[in-house]
Scaffold this motif. Sequence first.
Motif, PDB file in Angstrom:
ATOM      1  N   ARG A  25       0.676  -1.460  -0.079  1.00  0.00           N
ATOM      2  CA  ARG A  25      -0.193  -0.399  -0.036  1.00  0.00           C
ATOM      3  C   ARG A  25       0.630   1.145  -0.218  1.00  0.00           C
ATOM      4  O   ARG A  25       1.259   1.384   0.800  1.00  0.00           O
ATOM      5  CB  ARG A  25      -0.434  -0.267   0.861  1.00  0.00           C
ATOM      6  CG  ARG A  25      -1.780   1.078   1.189  1.00  0.00           C
ATOM      7  CD  ARG A  25      -3.262   1.191   2.318  1.00  0.00           C
ATOM      8  NE  ARG A  25      -2.565   2.124   2.726  1.00  0.00           N
ATOM      9  CZ  ARG A  25      -3.277   2.495   3.824  1.00  0.00           C
ATOM     10  NH1 ARG A  25      -3.426   1.431   4.790  1.00  0.00           N
ATOM     11  NH2 ARG A  25      -2.777   3.723   4.709  1.00  0.00           N
ATOM     12  N   CYS A  36       2.846   3.190  10.448  1.00  0.00           N
ATOM     13  CA  CYS A  36       0.862   2.268   9.195  1.00  0.00           C
ATOM     14  C   CYS A  36       0.249   2.154  10.174  1.00  0.00           C
ATOM     15  O   CYS A  36       0.618   1.328  11.499  1.00  0.00           O
ATOM     16  CB  CYS A  36       2.084   1.972   8.433  1.00  0.00           C
ATOM     17  SG  CYS A  36       3.326   1.479   7.956  1.00  0.00           S
ATOM     18  N   ILE A  38      -2.510  -0.366  10.321  1.00  0.00           N
ATOM     19  CA  ILE A  38      -3.694  -1.494   9.839  1.00  0.00           C
ATOM     20  C   ILE A  38      -5.147  -1.968  11.192  1.00  0.00           C
ATOM     21  O   ILE A  38      -4.681  -1.978  11.829  1.00  0.00           O
ATOM     22  CB  ILE A  38      -2.050  -2.320  10.020  1.00  0.00           C
ATOM     23  CG1 ILE A  38      -0.609  -1.799   8.876  1.00  0.00           C
ATOM     24  CG2 ILE A  38      -2.803  -3.467   9.804  1.00  0.00           C
ATOM     25  CD1 ILE A  38       0.300  -3.375   9.238  1.00  0.00           C
ATOM     26  N   ASN A  39      -5.950  -1.702   9.927  1.00  0.00           N
ATOM     27  CA  ASN A  39      -6.856  -2.558  10.613  1.00  0.00           C
ATOM     28  C   ASN A  39      -7.494  -1.623  12.311  1.00  0.00           C
ATOM     29  O   ASN A  39      -7.396  -2.226  13.347  1.00  0.00           O
ATOM     30  CB  ASN A  39      -7.155  -3.582  10.708  1.00  0.00           C
ATOM     31  CG  ASN A  39      -7.509  -4.464   9.905  1.00  0.00           C
ATOM     32  OD1 ASN A  39      -7.871  -4.113   8.315  1.00  0.00           O
ATOM     33  ND2 ASN A  39      -6.862  -6.484   9.246  1.00  0.00           N
ATOM     34  N   THR A  51       1.899  -8.604  13.068  1.00  0.00           N
ATOM     35  CA  THR A  51       0.860  -7.995  13.758  1.00  0.00           C
ATOM     36  C   THR A  51      -0.150  -8.653  14.490  1.00  0.00           C
ATOM     37  O   THR A  51      -0.722  -9.943  14.838  1.00  0.00           O
ATOM     38  CB  THR A  51      -0.289  -6.925  12.201  1.00  0.00           C
ATOM     39  OG1 THR A  51      -0.017  -8.034  11.710  1.00  0.00           O
ATOM     40  CG2 THR A  51       0.970  -6.375  11.568  1.00  0.00           C
ATOM     41  N   TYR A  55       0.442 -11.075   9.845  1.00  0.00           N
ATOM     42  CA  TYR A  55       1.332 -10.713   8.660  1.00  0.00           C
ATOM     43  C   TYR A  55       2.772 -10.747   9.744  1.00  0.00           C
ATOM     44  O   TYR A  55       3.050  -9.398  10.348  1.00  0.00           O
ATOM     45  CB  TYR A  55       1.204  -9.452   8.189  1.00  0.00           C
ATOM     46  CG  TYR A  55      -0.678  -9.309   7.646  1.00  0.00           C
ATOM     47  CD1 TYR A  55      -0.152  -9.847   5.949  1.00  0.00           C
ATOM     48  CD2 TYR A  55      -2.121  -9.494   7.620  1.00  0.00           C
ATOM     49  CE1 TYR A  55      -0.947 -10.475   5.390  1.00  0.00           C
ATOM     50  CE2 TYR A  55      -3.050 -10.406   7.519  1.00  0.00           C
ATOM     51  CZ  TYR A  55      -2.471 -10.431   6.007  1.00  0.00           C
ATOM     52  OH  TYR A  55      -3.801 -10.833   4.848  1.00  0.00           O
ATOM     53  N   CYS A  57       5.752  -7.209   7.966  1.00  0.00           N
ATOM     54  CA  CYS A  57       5.203  -6.116   7.559  1.00  0.00           C
ATOM     55  C   CYS A  57       6.445  -4.911   7.737  1.00  0.00           C
ATOM     56  O   CYS A  57       7.431  -5.249   8.612  1.00  0.00           O
ATOM     57  CB  CYS A  57       3.930  -4.732   7.489  1.00  0.00           C
ATOM     58  SG  CYS A  57       2.376  -5.867   7.551  1.00  0.00           S
ATOM     59  N   CYS A  59       7.403  -1.025   7.283  1.00  0.00           N
ATOM     60  CA  CYS A  59       6.013   0.720   7.243  1.00  0.00           C
ATOM     61  C   CYS A  59       6.777   1.623   6.907  1.00  0.00           C
ATOM     62  O   CYS A  59       8.117   1.644   8.188  1.00  0.00           O
ATOM     63  CB  CYS A  59       5.703   0.158   8.498  1.00  0.00           C
ATOM     64  SG  CYS A  59       5.128   1.905   8.732  1.00  0.00           S
ATOM     65  N   CYS A  66       3.592  -6.440   3.350  1.00  0.00           N
ATOM     66  CA  CYS A  66       2.829  -7.098   4.260  1.00  0.00           C
ATOM     67  C   CYS A  66       3.540  -7.928   3.761  1.00  0.00           C
ATOM     68  O   CYS A  66       2.666  -8.594   2.524  1.00  0.00           O
ATOM     69  CB  CYS A  66       1.861  -6.608   5.194  1.00  0.00           C
ATOM     70  SG  CYS A  66       1.923  -5.374   5.906  1.00  0.00           S
TER      71      CYS A  66
END
Length: 111
Positions: A25, A36, A38-39, A51, A55, A57, A59, A66
Amino acid sequence: MKSFLAFLVAMGITVTLGDAYCWSRIHKPGEAKDGCMINGKLYPFGRIERTEDCYTCGCSEGGMDCCSLFHTPVAYDKKQCKVVFNKKRCDYDVVQKNNPSQLCFVYSRVG
């Protein structure tokens, strides 16, 4: 020579089945000031080992990349077994439908 060729074929199949699901992204300018998102959870810049959604990742202010820490089972006895996500291990367990304490054999997984 035949055994070496068999080894190469086996390794090729293993590597193919070992790929993780990945996504990227790109952040809009100024979007990632503190890290970052994320959800709904903010993660700091840099490498994120794991995460909450399993995941790993990278950032940065420019974006994030990710990859999943899990592989989805695709070949198993679907009549006798079911798939259950184990968030603690970040992996899917394939267990018997009538006895979830018993694991089923998985022939292949995909990322």
